[in-house]
Design a protein around this motif. Sequence first.
Motif, PDB file in Angstrom:
ATOM      1  N   ALA A 187      -4.729  -9.175  -2.657  1.00  0.00           N
ATOM      2  CA  ALA A 187      -3.964  -9.769  -3.756  1.00  0.00           C
ATOM      3  C   ALA A 187      -2.460  -9.804  -3.488  1.00  0.00           C
ATOM      4  N   ASP A 188      -1.979  -8.942  -2.598  1.00  0.00           N
ATOM      5  CA  ASP A 188      -0.535  -8.807  -2.409  1.00  0.00           C
ATOM      6  C   ASP A 188      -0.130  -9.261  -1.005  1.00  0.00           C
ATOM      7  N   ALA A 189       0.603 -10.349  -0.934  1.00  0.00           N
ATOM      8  CA  ALA A 189       0.968 -10.941   0.362  1.00  0.00           C
ATOM      9  C   ALA A 189       1.838 -10.008   1.206  1.00  0.00           C
ATOM     10  N   GLU A 190       2.683  -9.218   0.548  1.00  0.00           N
ATOM     11  CA  GLU A 190       3.548  -8.284   1.287  1.00  0.00           C
ATOM     12  C   GLU A 190       2.721  -7.202   1.971  1.00  0.00           C
ATOM     13  N   HIS A 191       1.732  -6.679   1.254  1.00  0.00           N
ATOM     14  CA  HIS A 191       0.864  -5.647   1.831  1.00  0.00           C
ATOM     15  C   HIS A 191       0.032  -6.237   2.981  1.00  0.00           C
ATOM     16  N   ARG A 192      -0.409  -7.467   2.795  1.00  0.00           N
ATOM     17  CA  ARG A 192      -1.204  -8.129   3.837  1.00  0.00           C
ATOM     18  C   ARG A 192      -0.371  -8.290   5.118  1.00  0.00           C
ATOM     19  N   LYS A 193       0.883  -8.702   4.937  1.00  0.00           N
ATOM     20  CA  LYS A 193       1.788  -8.901   6.060  1.00  0.00           C
ATOM     21  C   LYS A 193       2.077  -7.560   6.763  1.00  0.00           C
ATOM     22  N   ALA A 194       2.311  -6.531   5.957  1.00  0.00           N
ATOM     23  CA  ALA A 194       2.592  -5.203   6.536  1.00  0.00           C
ATOM     24  C   ALA A 194       1.402  -4.707   7.344  1.00  0.00           C
ATOM     25  N   LEU A 195       0.203  -4.950   6.839  1.00  0.00           N
ATOM     26  CA  LEU A 195      -1.010  -4.521   7.543  1.00  0.00           C
ATOM     27  C   LEU A 195      -1.144  -5.257   8.872  1.00  0.00           C
ATOM     28  N   LYS A 196      -0.922  -6.552   8.839  1.00  0.00           N
ATOM     29  CA  LYS A 196      -1.057  -7.356  10.059  1.00  0.00           C
ATOM     30  C   LYS A 196      -0.006  -6.939  11.098  1.00  0.00           C
ATOM     31  N   GLU A 197       1.220  -6.779  10.644  1.00  0.00           N
ATOM     32  CA  GLU A 197       2.308  -6.454  11.579  1.00  0.00           C
ATOM     33  C   GLU A 197       2.233  -5.000  12.063  1.00  0.00           C
ATOM     34  N   GLY A 198       1.863  -4.103  11.150  1.00  0.00           N
ATOM     35  CA  GLY A 198       1.834  -2.673  11.518  1.00  0.00           C
ATOM     36  C   GLY A 198       0.573  -2.299  12.273  1.00  0.00           C
ATOM     37  N   GLY A 199      -0.567  -2.724  11.740  1.00  0.00           N
ATOM     38  CA  GLY A 199      -1.843  -2.319  12.333  1.00  0.00           C
ATOM     39  C   GLY A 199      -2.328  -3.277  13.404  1.00  0.00           C
ATOM     40  N   GLY A 200      -1.903  -4.530  13.319  1.00  0.00           N
ATOM     41  CA  GLY A 200      -2.277  -5.508  14.332  1.00  0.00           C
ATOM     42  C   GLY A 200      -3.321  -6.504  13.873  1.00  0.00           C
ATOM     43  N   LYS A 201      -3.988  -6.247  12.743  1.00  0.00           N
ATOM     44  CA  LYS A 201      -4.991  -7.199  12.242  1.00  0.00           C
ATOM     45  C   LYS A 201      -5.212  -6.974  10.752  1.00  0.00           C
ATOM     46  N   VAL A 202      -5.645  -8.044  10.083  1.00  0.00           N
ATOM     47  CA  VAL A 202      -5.974  -7.926   8.659  1.00  0.00           C
ATOM     48  C   VAL A 202      -7.451  -7.570   8.552  1.00  0.00           C
ATOM     49  N   GLN A 203      -7.714  -6.291   8.659  1.00  0.00           N
ATOM     50  CA  GLN A 203      -9.058  -5.760   8.423  1.00  0.00           C
ATOM     51  C   GLN A 203      -8.900  -4.530   7.556  1.00  0.00           C
ATOM     52  N   VAL A 204      -9.741  -4.450   6.530  1.00  0.00           N
ATOM     53  CA  VAL A 204      -9.698  -3.298   5.629  1.00  0.00           C
ATOM     54  C   VAL A 204     -11.065  -2.622   5.612  1.00  0.00           C
ATOM     55  N   PRO A 205     -11.128  -1.347   5.286  1.00  0.00           N
ATOM     56  CA  PRO A 205     -10.009  -0.476   4.970  1.00  0.00           C
ATOM     57  C   PRO A 205      -9.191  -0.098   6.207  1.00  0.00           C
ATOM     58  N   CYS A 206      -7.915   0.226   5.949  1.00  0.00           N
ATOM     59  CA  CYS A 206      -7.048   0.757   7.002  1.00  0.00           C
ATOM     60  C   CYS A 206      -6.169   1.826   6.362  1.00  0.00           C
ATOM     61  N   LEU A 207      -6.156   2.993   6.971  1.00  0.00           N
ATOM     62  CA  LEU A 207      -5.361   4.104   6.448  1.00  0.00           C
ATOM     63  C   LEU A 207      -4.073   4.208   7.252  1.00  0.00           C
ATOM     64  N   LEU A 208      -2.957   4.117   6.546  1.00  0.00           N
ATOM     65  CA  LEU A 208      -1.642   4.303   7.178  1.00  0.00           C
ATOM     66  C   LEU A 208      -1.231   5.766   7.019  1.00  0.00           C
ATOM     67  N   ILE A 209      -1.016   6.419   8.170  1.00  0.00           N
ATOM     68  CA  ILE A 209      -0.597   7.826   8.189  1.00  0.00           C
ATOM     69  C   ILE A 209       0.840   7.854   8.721  1.00  0.00           C
ATOM     70  N   THR A 210       1.763   8.343   7.903  1.00  0.00           N
ATOM     71  CA  THR A 210       3.174   8.387   8.313  1.00  0.00           C
ATOM     72  C   THR A 210       3.575   9.827   8.578  1.00  0.00           C
ATOM     73  N   ALA A 211       3.933  10.108   9.822  1.00  0.00           N
ATOM     74  CA  ALA A 211       4.305  11.470  10.221  1.00  0.00           C
ATOM     75  C   ALA A 211       5.705  11.798   9.712  1.00  0.00           C
ATOM     76  N   GLU A 212       6.058  13.088   9.777  1.00  0.00           N
ATOM     77  CA  GLU A 212       7.370  13.528   9.287  1.00  0.00           C
ATOM     78  C   GLU A 212       8.524  12.842  10.003  1.00  0.00           C
ATOM     79  N   ASP A 213       8.312  12.498  11.283  1.00  0.00           N
ATOM     80  CA  ASP A 213       9.375  11.817  12.036  1.00  0.00           C
ATOM     81  C   ASP A 213       9.384  10.312  11.785  1.00  0.00           C
ATOM     82  N   GLY A 214       8.512   9.850  10.868  1.00  0.00           N
ATOM     83  CA  GLY A 214       8.492   8.437  10.502  1.00  0.00           C
ATOM     84  C   GLY A 214       7.539   7.603  11.329  1.00  0.00           C
ATOM     85  N   SER A 215       6.941   8.187  12.373  1.00  0.00           N
ATOM     86  CA  SER A 215       6.015   7.400  13.195  1.00  0.00           C
ATOM     87  C   SER A 215       4.726   7.127  12.415  1.00  0.00           C
ATOM     88  N   GLU A 216       4.160   5.961  12.679  1.00  0.00           N
ATOM     89  CA  GLU A 216       3.013   5.495  11.891  1.00  0.00           C
ATOM     90  C   GLU A 216       1.752   5.401  12.741  1.00  0.00           C
TER      91      GLU A 216
END
Length: 91
Positions: free
Chosen positions: A39-68
């Motif tokens: 439903a949210d184009a921004e989240h879709r874009k972030a998933l594609k750019e960050g994870g590499g593909k639009v496939q769900v579910p995908c869990l984003l884990i952000t470490a203390e140093d900011g690495s994803e």
Amino acid sequence: MTHAKDLALYHFSHCPFCAYVRREMANLGVDFEIRDAGADAEHRKALKEGGGKVQVPCLLITAEDGSETWLYESMDIVAYLKKRFAKNQVA
Ligand SMILES: N[C@@H](CCC(=O)N[C@@H](CS)C(=O)NCC(=O)O)C(=O)O
């Protein structure tokens, strides 16, 4: 209920694999931000750019140093959550 600030789940509301992950979250007594990549184009874009593909579910884990880490595959996500939060389990 544990709130995990370092986690976010990208999902689609009608995806059965996503429902499985959300159910396990409830069983484990953990919650974190849920982002609708359908439903949210921004989240879709972030998933594609960050994870590499639009496939769900995908869990984003952000470490203390900011690495994803972008973790795909419902079974791998549930295994990660169980390993980390099994002590909270209610059922
Ligand atoms: N093996 C994957 C299957 C995930 C899957 O097939 N997700 C579908 C939604 S139910 C998806 O993201 N399809 C890509 C798309 O619709 O663009 C898992 O268990 O997580």
